[in-house]
Design a protein around this motif. Sequence first.
Motif, short mmCIF file in Angstrom:
data_model
loop_
_atom_site.label_atom_id
_atom_site.label_comp_id
_atom_site.label_asym_id
_atom_site.label_seq_id
_atom_site.Cartn_x
_atom_site.Cartn_y
_atom_site.Cartn_z
N ARG A 147 0.83 -1.20 0.00
CA ARG A 147 0.00 0.00 0.00
C ARG A 147 0.87 1.26 0.00
O ARG A 147 0.60 2.23 -0.71
CB ARG A 147 -0.86 -0.04 1.27
N TYR A 150 2.38 1.89 -3.40
CA TYR A 150 1.32 2.29 -4.34
C TYR A 150 0.95 3.75 -4.11
O TYR A 150 0.86 4.54 -5.05
CB TYR A 150 0.12 1.36 -4.13
N ILE A 151 0.77 4.11 -2.85
CA ILE A 151 0.37 5.49 -2.53
C ILE A 151 1.50 6.47 -2.86
O ILE A 151 1.27 7.54 -3.41
CB ILE A 151 -0.06 5.59 -1.05
N LYS A 178 1.51 -9.38 -2.55
CA LYS A 178 0.64 -9.03 -3.66
C LYS A 178 0.75 -7.52 -3.82
O LYS A 178 0.50 -6.77 -2.88
CB LYS A 178 -0.79 -9.42 -3.32
N ASP A 181 -2.87 -2.35 -6.24
CA ASP A 181 -3.22 -1.52 -7.39
C ASP A 181 -4.59 -0.87 -7.21
O ASP A 181 -5.16 -0.31 -8.14
CB ASP A 181 -3.18 -2.33 -8.70
N TYR A 182 -5.12 -0.97 -5.99
CA TYR A 182 -6.45 -0.41 -5.78
C TYR A 182 -6.67 -0.12 -4.29
O TYR A 182 -6.37 -0.97 -3.45
CB TYR A 182 -7.52 -1.40 -6.27
N ILE A 183 -7.14 1.07 -4.00
CA ILE A 183 -7.58 1.41 -2.65
C ILE A 183 -8.94 2.07 -2.81
O ILE A 183 -9.09 3.02 -3.59
CB ILE A 183 -6.59 2.35 -1.95
N PRO A 188 -6.11 7.62 -7.73
CA PRO A 188 -4.83 8.21 -8.12
C PRO A 188 -4.88 8.95 -9.45
O PRO A 188 -4.33 10.03 -9.58
CB PRO A 188 -3.88 7.01 -8.19
#
Lengths: 569, 182
Positions: A147, A150-151, A178, A181-183, A188
């Motif tokens: 996370r 990604y952020i 893993k 790619d999504y929160i 984004p």
Amino acid sequence: MSKQKISGSDALILSLLEEGVTTIFGYPGGQIIPVFDRLYDYKDKLHHVLVRHEQGATHSAQGYARVSGKVGVALFTSGPAATNAITGLADAMMDSTPIVVITGQVPSHMLGTDAFQETDVMGITLPITKWAYQIRRPEEIAGAVARAFYIARTGRPGPVVLDLTKDAQVGLTEFEYKKCDYIRSYVPVPKIERQDIINAAELINTAKKPLMLVGQGVVLSNAEKEIIAVAEKAGIPMAVTLLGLSAIPSGHPLYKGMLGMHGNIGPNIKTNQCDVLIAVGMRFDDRVTGDLKSYATQAKIIHFDIDASEFNKNVKADVTVLGDAKQTLAALFDEIKENSYKEWVDSFAPCEQAESEKVIMPEISPKSGLLKMGEVVRKVSEASGNKAVLVTDVGQNQMFGARYFKFTQTRSVVTSGGLGTMGFGLPAAIGAKFAAPDRTVCLFCGDGGLQMTIQELGTILETGVGVKIILLNNNYLGMVRQWQQLFFHERYSETVMVNPDFVMLASAYGIKSRRVEMREDLDDAIAEMLSDDAPFLLDVCVEEAGLVFPMVPAGGCVSDIMLNPSEKY
Amino acid sequence: MDKKLYTVTAYSENQVGLLNQIATIFTRRRLNIESLSVSASAIEGVHKFTITTYSDEETVSKLVKQIEKKVDVLRSFYYLDDEIIYQEVALYKVPTKKLMEDNRIEEIVRSHSARILEVNNDFTVIEKSGHSDETQRLFEELSKIEVRQFVRSGRVAITKSTVEHVSIFLQQQEDRRLGMRD
């Protein structure tokens, strides 16, 4: 059969490897020893650069991120280590630099007890980071790291803190990685609104005197080609912000220079003469706009950004285009007409002529007198074939660096724009060189800023990282001195510096160095510095009373430009 | 600039430290939080912040965008009073003896649509829900008798809009997630 369990420390390192991390900047300490212990076994995969201060680690991670486009990583302990990182975090937040900073933390059962080296890392860092998270259990590590990366790297990039309790480092967990790619709560890259593009194109297609402002957002979204394509198709002149420097090659015919307080005359004057102002990936910082009430009031303003909170924050836009610049500019390209504005583009020439005569030539080719900062910068730039990475500290060195360095490729500028962090330069240059070992990295710094993080010479000593340090040494806090001269009746309060012998200091750290006092020695010294890839400190004794011009005084009108202390454009 | 009472709502994931993050955005702009309430929302796992503050529209619109920028915040909005149905709850602790001596208790409770929650020999607890001015009026009336403790909750609010923006946002995000998986 249950999977084999590993320690949280192993999980952290494996997670970093999964994210493609190869270099981290760090410093061990009590609450992070378990991770450093495991790091010992991953030396071949994960290169740890031992800095001399945690502020250095964060700035190095920033320099690394800015040049490589990857996420910079820093690792150190709790308490004072974490508080030492604050400046770098705030700097990365202001300048949208993707870094992940991992801090150790006291064991979770001791949280809140004022344990030894406990500090409220979450409370302190949340306001100055894009995201911060405290990991208290080993099984959270993989998910939190995924996370965090990604952020940090998506959307408008920024710093992320992971605060890792000691029990999470030593506890056992199953490990499966893993990538994130999504929160659910996070968008984004906003979807482009077709109508925004059409509205923007309409204004551009009917403009008579358009001007495009290029910010770091263009670099962050790898949209350099797209913005040049738009500018060339529609014939629009371009100006860059400090952090937008190098996005457009200095020699491009539509490139008109830098905006802002010490920017070029043309872009500043033309900001208040254009009829359509197209701002891409920039945030109308006060150092760019000066007085907002007199800023581009005659122009229709189009603002492209990925961060909706930038719209109408400082400058009210007529059209806003939310989205990733690479996508929005590509969409815009299809909607704009081929055009050219010869007369308008040519109208920059008198500005350039005046600046050249009154400011640039006296600065870069003085016939006599003491060495000037601008001439040193230009000579180093040219000696590197204008291919080097420019790193600056903050102050006059930064503005001279920005004004007189030339660029032929993108991601060639590392400077502290928003926060203006003195001491940023040396560690950032170290990070930049690790990110681009094949490129020449030139740090321009002052005698003030260099001493704020001078301990990082130790990092250079230990790693041999080939940073070229050009010290523009005037024994003054030059930028403050400049303001004192111009605005505080020449009362030089606390700006004179009594300095050490920097050449001796460099030699104590095993770094080759040379002092230059005379103009006739400069070329030879620069050639010596650039003759190999080893670290080098060039101590250039420059005039004390050097002044950066042109200048839009703070809070002044952007087209009200000082050419020197007594003359306006 | 013209300052009005705005109701700011924010929908977020249930993350530790979010209140901090939202509060600091108010602090930076020197906006005083008049009232605050945090609770679960109709959507599972989504928390709702309801905050009132005196501000002008330009400031509050920037504030809301900066709240929404926080990674764990789904959406944030601002409203004026006429755009929402809102309510607060107030509790009043009054000495029972004095209340008994004053023979207006029935009239007070009735006219203010208040309720009595607790009565004992020492004190009585009265509850009233309504807008601030209404709970304030009861406070002033009871003060003539004696109020030992008075507390008013933060505002809770529900929009008059027929569009549920948070549900739409969640649907868009879900579509995006499914789109990525394809």
